[in-house]
Enzyme design. Sequence first.
Site, PDB file in Angstrom:
ATOM      1  N   CYS A 150      -8.839   4.160  -4.342  1.00  0.00           N
ATOM      2  CA  CYS A 150      -8.707   5.163  -5.265  1.00  0.00           C
ATOM      3  C   CYS A 150      -8.524   6.367  -4.681  1.00  0.00           C
ATOM      4  O   CYS A 150      -8.619   7.302  -5.189  1.00  0.00           O
ATOM      5  CB  CYS A 150     -10.157   5.220  -6.164  1.00  0.00           C
ATOM      6  SG  CYS A 150     -10.199   3.798  -7.161  1.00  0.00           S
TER       7      CYS A 150
ATOM      8  N   ASP B 260      -5.856  -3.481   0.214  1.00  0.00           N
ATOM      9  CA  ASP B 260      -6.442  -2.293   0.387  1.00  0.00           C
ATOM     10  C   ASP B 260      -6.656  -2.153  -1.272  1.00  0.00           C
ATOM     11  O   ASP B 260      -6.881  -0.680  -1.521  1.00  0.00           O
ATOM     12  CB  ASP B 260      -5.633  -1.277   1.331  1.00  0.00           C
ATOM     13  CG  ASP B 260      -4.196  -1.079   0.647  1.00  0.00           C
ATOM     14  OD1 ASP B 260      -3.890  -1.887  -0.600  1.00  0.00           O
ATOM     15  OD2 ASP B 260      -3.341  -0.229   0.991  1.00  0.00           O
TER      16      ASP B 260
ATOM     17  N   SER C 212       0.462   7.586  11.892  1.00  0.00           N
ATOM     18  CA  SER C 212      -1.090   7.534  11.255  1.00  0.00           C
ATOM     19  C   SER C 212      -1.569   6.383  11.293  1.00  0.00           C
ATOM     20  O   SER C 212      -2.886   6.041  11.268  1.00  0.00           O
ATOM     21  CB  SER C 212      -1.261   8.296   9.959  1.00  0.00           C
ATOM     22  OG  SER C 212      -0.732   7.486   9.048  1.00  0.00           O
TER      23      SER C 212
ATOM     24  N   GLY D 148      -4.454  -2.605   8.895  1.00  0.00           N
ATOM     25  CA  GLY D 148      -5.554  -2.559   9.829  1.00  0.00           C
ATOM     26  C   GLY D 148      -6.218  -3.777  10.384  1.00  0.00           C
ATOM     27  O   GLY D 148      -6.283  -4.135  11.350  1.00  0.00           O
TER      28      GLY D 148
ATOM     29  N   CYS E 132     -17.137 -14.031  -8.680  1.00  0.00           N
ATOM     30  CA  CYS E 132     -18.455 -14.476  -8.807  1.00  0.00           C
ATOM     31  C   CYS E 132     -18.972 -13.454  -7.810  1.00  0.00           C
ATOM     32  O   CYS E 132     -20.328 -13.098  -8.333  1.00  0.00           O
ATOM     33  CB  CYS E 132     -18.573 -15.874  -8.221  1.00  0.00           C
ATOM     34  SG  CYS E 132     -18.135 -17.243  -8.892  1.00  0.00           S
TER      35      CYS E 132
HETATM   36 ZN   LIG Z   1     -15.846 -17.550  -9.627  1.00  0.00          ZN
END
Ligand SMILES: [Zn+2]
Length: 395
Positions: free
Chosen positions: A310, A252, A191, A163, A296
């Site tokens: 998931c 993804d 799809s 995508g 970070c």
């Molecule tokens: Zn970092």
Amino acid sequence: MASGAELIRKIKESIREVDPKEVHEAVANGNGSGPLLVDVREQHEFEEGHIPGAVHVPRGHLESRIENKASDKSQQVILYCASGQRSALAAHTLQSLLGYEDVASMNGGITLWKDRGYEVETPRSLTPEQKSRYSRHLLLPEVGLEGQLKLLDAKVLLLGAGGLGSPTALYLGAVGVGTLGIIDNDVVDVSNLQRQVIHTNDTVGEPKVDSAERAIKALNPDVNVVKYNARLDASNIMEVIEGYDVIVDGLDNFPTRYLLNDASVRLRIPVVSASILGFDGQLSVFAPYDGPCYRCLYPTPPPAELAPSCGANGVLGVLPGTMGLLQATEVVKLIIGTGDPLIGRLLLYDALAATFTELKVRRDPDCPICSREPDAISDDEMGVFPDYEAFCAGV
Ligand SMILES: [Zn+2]
């Protein structure tokens, strides 16, 4: 009314003219702090050879472009052309209309410069076909020939031809990024076609890297496509990403994102990262040691409902287009070195509300990866995220 010749003579009396010898000495002794040399000839004349270090501002664009090249009006500016006439007129404009304080025109122009045996640099150029193809870039002073050559020399790696990767690859190909690496081990499925615009009905069932290559080649033969029909993992990541100037992350899944982060920090390669879900998109640029890294920003994986890896999630078909093109824009900015890249900033896009929100992201002084020296990050540590599998399995 004065004749043209008289006018030029009068103008020459009102400005300072310098001999090529003086310019040569000033440039040689300047160590970068010497005068700014401006070539005011036409594009084709500049391309045939110019004084090394000179910037190019054609006289016809002088008023609109000089401030991009010489923002400090008190700095010393020396203009030259072929013979010293056009540069004298240009010097008059800078001095009396634009307020430059220390302007001179080089007497005799580059013709006399060459006669004296001084060095001339012939810049790389574009073929006539490329000049036409990239003409709208050449018209932008922020890109120009120099920026276009940077794009043609650039090597960009796309993680995924899905995508986000589809629009990014098409536009980076169109603008002439010289080398586009694509890693993807998937095949085109019907799809995918709702959003993965680089693929077509005709390429369903083909490896995505092959389908993407065909589309890019059809668009722009200047682009060299390097295909990796593989899945990015700890065993191949260093080999795949090394040597690229910028990485475009359209991944993804979160485990690979952490792996990518750790490897790209170690190799100091900037990553333009985007993610999409439903009607929402996120974008940031992670420039190792210049700004925060992915860890970070996300020391721990995001909550389950924001973790598309998931499970299968829906996405509005146009959203990857929006986010992918924002990625492509950041890539181009990084390559040509212009603008303000999205480093240390997270851009959130809400397609339903049609709003962009920007959040500041700071480097974490305790970040497990980017708070350390690049060489201190071991292979064993890269991409390791102990809680992740358990976290995902619990959904
Ligand atoms: Zn970092």
